[in-house]
Design an enzyme around this catalytic site. Structure first.
Site, PDB file in Angstrom:
ATOM      1  N   HIS A  43      19.988 -29.860 -20.637  1.00 24.12           N
ATOM      2  CA  HIS A  43      20.956 -28.840 -20.241  1.00 24.12           C
ATOM      3  C   HIS A  43      21.518 -28.072 -21.422  1.00 24.12           C
ATOM      4  CE1 HIS A  43      20.761 -31.269 -16.624  1.00 24.12           C
ATOM      5  NE2 HIS A  43      21.385 -30.317 -15.953  1.00 24.12           N
ATOM      6  N   GLU A  93      15.346 -21.974  -7.592  1.00 23.72           N
ATOM      7  CA  GLU A  93      15.352 -20.921  -8.631  1.00 23.72           C
ATOM      8  C   GLU A  93      14.146 -20.013  -8.536  1.00 23.72           C
ATOM      9  OE1 GLU A  93      16.468 -23.863  -9.263  1.00 23.72           O
ATOM     10  OE2 GLU A  93      18.423 -23.510 -10.165  1.00 23.72           O
TER      11      GLU A  93
END
Lengths: 287, 371
Positions: B170, B101
């Protein structure tokens, strides 16, 4: 044949001396050949040439640029100590061969991005000393209108000036992606320091640049210290030119402007020819 | 229990007795007919299809637009949002990245600096934390730091907030985190119309824009009005929409909770309470004027969000209402309905009670109206 030599000696009252110089200047060559250090290679069969020709014009140009950067940095140092420049002020006096040598090896249409030791690059990429010093002193006439400061100067095809250690490396790979996307045969020089070389995002950038064959030249300016920490205390491997692993690398003598120029030309040609990206640490002492 | 402000607490007996009422399936609520055909411009499209259409149209319109992220190309998108795009546009414009990322967000920002218009997808915004330095320091601040010389026309998009059973790491909502930063625009679509119009506006915007989608909304169909079917349909960033006009209380929400607010409004209208439901659409720059005008009309305010209460979107709305002319029109303190101040638990019953539910919104409205 130019006679600028005689202009210097024109101050001498002895007319005979001036005419001797006039005669002598007809025998000055316009260029000279120099031997440069051979670069250590990693995953490369051949490196840059070991001799190079320097023309008088180029020699004077490089000298002038390096001297200007030196004077500008020393002045910035003085201003910083007077607290007229605030915050951070990372200087590159002693490292002028890097910024001038790199610029000599690429075209103005190529791209360059570096970290915060950026004043020299800001100059070589085309901004004036006035704009740089105005920016450092927080004036409206500065290149970022005084809003950026030492670490955030931008110019055409020069993307700063980045304060976060290592963050500029993925940015540089992204600029290289844009070069490839646009199909214009341009390359991006992405600089970082020996301290930044241990950042994880740099290895992420290496991976993607190699995977996608981006025209990116990763250049580590190794001045052997990351702030106060020597390279031996920070890096398990100080062979920075090998740390790209699957990316070919060269170890270049960063104190020799001709070595830097030749290595940059070699690297740029390598990348432009559609091969992978390249890693070129410039080894030198802190100035 | 989803947090319903500090002043207003549900008595413990009520907590014990409450049975979880299943919310009506949203599919039936918003769209009369559910068409299974995908990606043809019909009047009823899911949020997923709307985002896909928006990106497809912008990719077609401008050569410089491209999409990169994990699984966006050959997998058709982790949540199938980019389905069909790789087949249509190829490797050059739809790029699968490794799981890096920080690296690929930085690459996207660099490409934007060099003149391209990347759409950088994070598989969920939880993973954007790996790259948050690139989003904030490299993208958001650059235009200002460079004195206006260097723009960064990038879009960061992906699902945000709670999903179903994906637990603590998450499920975080990043609206407040990104909404905090000058230099960024942050949008949070709810319906298909929002999604399509906002993604198109985001791509055309020369600033870095964060688009906070919602995974649970991807499969929900909405009717798209005819103007939304045009290739130039844009929703302006920075403008909220009054989804349902009302007179008794203003409810402000963004993303999935907008649907819950509309359900609560329907339930309450049977009791004679008319709620004005405002869909924020944009977190930053926030359209406080629309909220103020509404509060000056209704005199009551409830904010609803999925994120945590402290320093959240609702907190900002309340602060700004206090600072502006609408404060003098409030008949009761504003109330915030937020996610519970805990990392998201896994067990369904705990998870359900950690996000705002329709009953929490109804409870908050009745409390603020002193009913």
């Amino acid at each position: 044949m130019n006679v600028s030599g005689s202009r210097v000696l024109g101050l001498c009252p002895d007319g005979r001396l001036a005419s001797r110089v006039l005669v002598a200047s007809r025998h000055f060559a316009n260029d000279a050949t120099f031997e440069i250090k051979k670069c250590d290679l990693h995953r490369l069969e051949e490196g840059p040439p070991v001799t190079t020709v320097l023309t008088r014009e180029d020699g004077l140009k490089y000298y002038r640029m390096m001297q200007t950067v030196r004077r500008m940095e020393l002045k910035a140092d003085q201003l910083y100590k007077q607290k007229i420049i605030r915050g951070f002020c990372h200087l590159c006096d002693g490292q002028e061969a890097c910024c001038v040598g790199l610029e000599a090896g690429i075209n103005p249409t190529d791209h360059l991005i570096t970290a915060y030791r950026a004043h020299g690059f800001t100059f070589t990429r085309g901004l004036s000393v006035r704009e740089i010093l105005a920016e450092l002193t927080g004036r409206r006439g500065g290149c970022a209108k005084g809003k950026g400061g030492s670490m955030h100067m931008y110019a055409k095809n020069f993307y700063g000036g980045n304060g976060i250690v290592g963050a500029q490396v993925p940015l540089g790979a992204g600029i290289a992606l844009a070069c490839k996307y646009n199909g214009k045969d341009e390359v991006c020089l992405t600089l970082y320091g020996d301290g930044a070389a241990n950042q994880g995002q740099i290895f992420e950038a290496y991976n993607m640049a190699a995977l996608w064959k981006l025209p990116c030249i990763f250049i580590c300016e190794n001045n052997r210290y990351g702030m106060g920490t020597s390279v031996e205390r920070a890096a398990a491997s100080t062979d920075y030119y090998k740390r790209g692993d699957f990316i070919p690398g060269l170890r270049v003598d960063g104190m020799d402007i001709l070595c830097v120029r030749e290595a940059t030309k070699f690297a740029a040609a390598y990348c432009r020819s559609g091969k992978k990206c390249l890693l070129c640490p410039l080894w030198r002492f802190r100035g | 229990m989803a947090v319903v402000a500090v002043l207003v607490r549900r008595p413990l007996e009520q907590v014990g007795n409450v049975t979880l009422l299943p919310s009506p399936p949203l599919k039936i609520f918003y769209c009369g007919k559910i068409h299974r055909t995908e990606f043809t411009v019909l009047s009823c499209v899911t949020v997923r299809e709307a985002i896909n259409q928006g990106m497809d149209e912008e990719l077609e319109r401008d050569e410089k637009v491209f999409l990169l992220g994990e699984e966006v190309a050959q997998y058709d998108g982790a949540y199938k949002v980019s389905r069909g795009l790789w087949k249509k546009y190829g490797d050059k414009r739809i790029i699968d990245t490794p799981i890096s990322e920080m690296g690929f967000a930085g690459i996207a920002v660099g490409a934007a600096m060099a003149g391209l218009r990347p759409i950088c997808e994070f598989m969920t915004f939880n993973f954007s934390m790996q790259a948050i330095d690139q989003v904030i320091n490299s993208a958001a601040k650059t235009y200002y730091m460079s004195g206006g010389l260097q723009s960064v026309p990038i879009v960061f998009r992906g699902p945000n907030g709670a999903s179903a059973g994906v637990a603590a790491q998450h499920s975080q909502c990043f609206a407040a985190w990104y909404g905090h930063c000058p230099g960024l625009k942050v949008v949070s679509p709810w319906s298909s119309e929002d999604a399509k119009g906002l993604i198109k506006s985001a791509i055309r915007d020369n600033n870095p824009v964060v688009v906070l989608e919602n995974e649970l909304m991807y499969g929900v169909p909405f009717e798209l009005p005819s103007e939304a079917q045009s290739k130039d349909f844009l929703i302006p960033i920075g403008k909220a929409k009054i989804e349902r006009p009302g007179t008794h209380v203003t409810i402000v929400a963004h993303s999935r909770p907008v649907g819950h607010c509309l359900e609560a409004a329907t339930v309450l209208s049977k009791e004679g309470i008319e709620c004005e439901v405002i869909n924020l659409r944009t977190i930053r720059p926030m359209d406080i004027e629309t909220i103020e005008a509404s509060v000056m009309k209704t005199n009551h305010l409830v904010t609803v969000e999925g994120g945590w209460p402290q320093f959240g979107v609702g907190a900002e709305i309340c602060a700004r209402i206090m600072e502006g002319p609408a404060f003098n029109f409030l008949d009761a303190p504003a109330v915030r309905v937020t996610g519970a101040d805990v990392p998201m638990p896994y067990a369904k019953i705990l998870e359900d009670n950690s996000v705002p539910q329709v009953k929490d919104i109804i409870f908050a409205i009745k409390k603020t109206l002193n009913i």
